[in-house]
Write a protein that holds these residues in place. Sequence first.
Motif: not given
Length: 178
Positions: A70-75
């Motif tokens: 799971l990767f958080l990218s921008n929004f």
Amino acid sequence: MVFTMDVLVGHSLYWLFNDRSAKTPILDGILEFDLERQILAVKPVPVCIPKENIWQFQVMQAEGGGLGILFLSNFSAQLWEMETDCDGAASWVLGRTVELDKLLPIDSGKKKRWHRWHRSIQGFAEYNNVVFLRTHTDLFMIQLESLQFKKVSKTNISGWYLPFESVFVAGQGYWWWT
């Protein structure tokens, strides 16, 4: 080196790890410990995603049952899956993307301040596939399959949340899953 929360996928335990000597923790790879063969190995992370903030990553079981990230990218939250081709070569494939700005109740004033340092993964419950995500002012719990969410608290404090998911009832001979 620093290790993040682990996840059990198949017969292996996985951790993200990084070099703590860097000014900003940079993701170095995924450490795999095969429980059956008692072998330690390092797996690469997807090459096309930035690796400068380890708190934006979580190893997890992918929707197909294999290794995932799971990767958080921008929004958004990107769910990556490791796939193996017919020759046995493994590669990362983007499974799906969750638009967090459309899912979570974040007003436009908060979105302007919600850059990469104001959002992070604070915990992960692997059996229920739930992630704890901190934004600039709030902590959310998101179930990744149904995309149902709950605001857990208003907080500016960063910390780890270690969800309790099961208990063994002595004398009953069974596990109780929450």
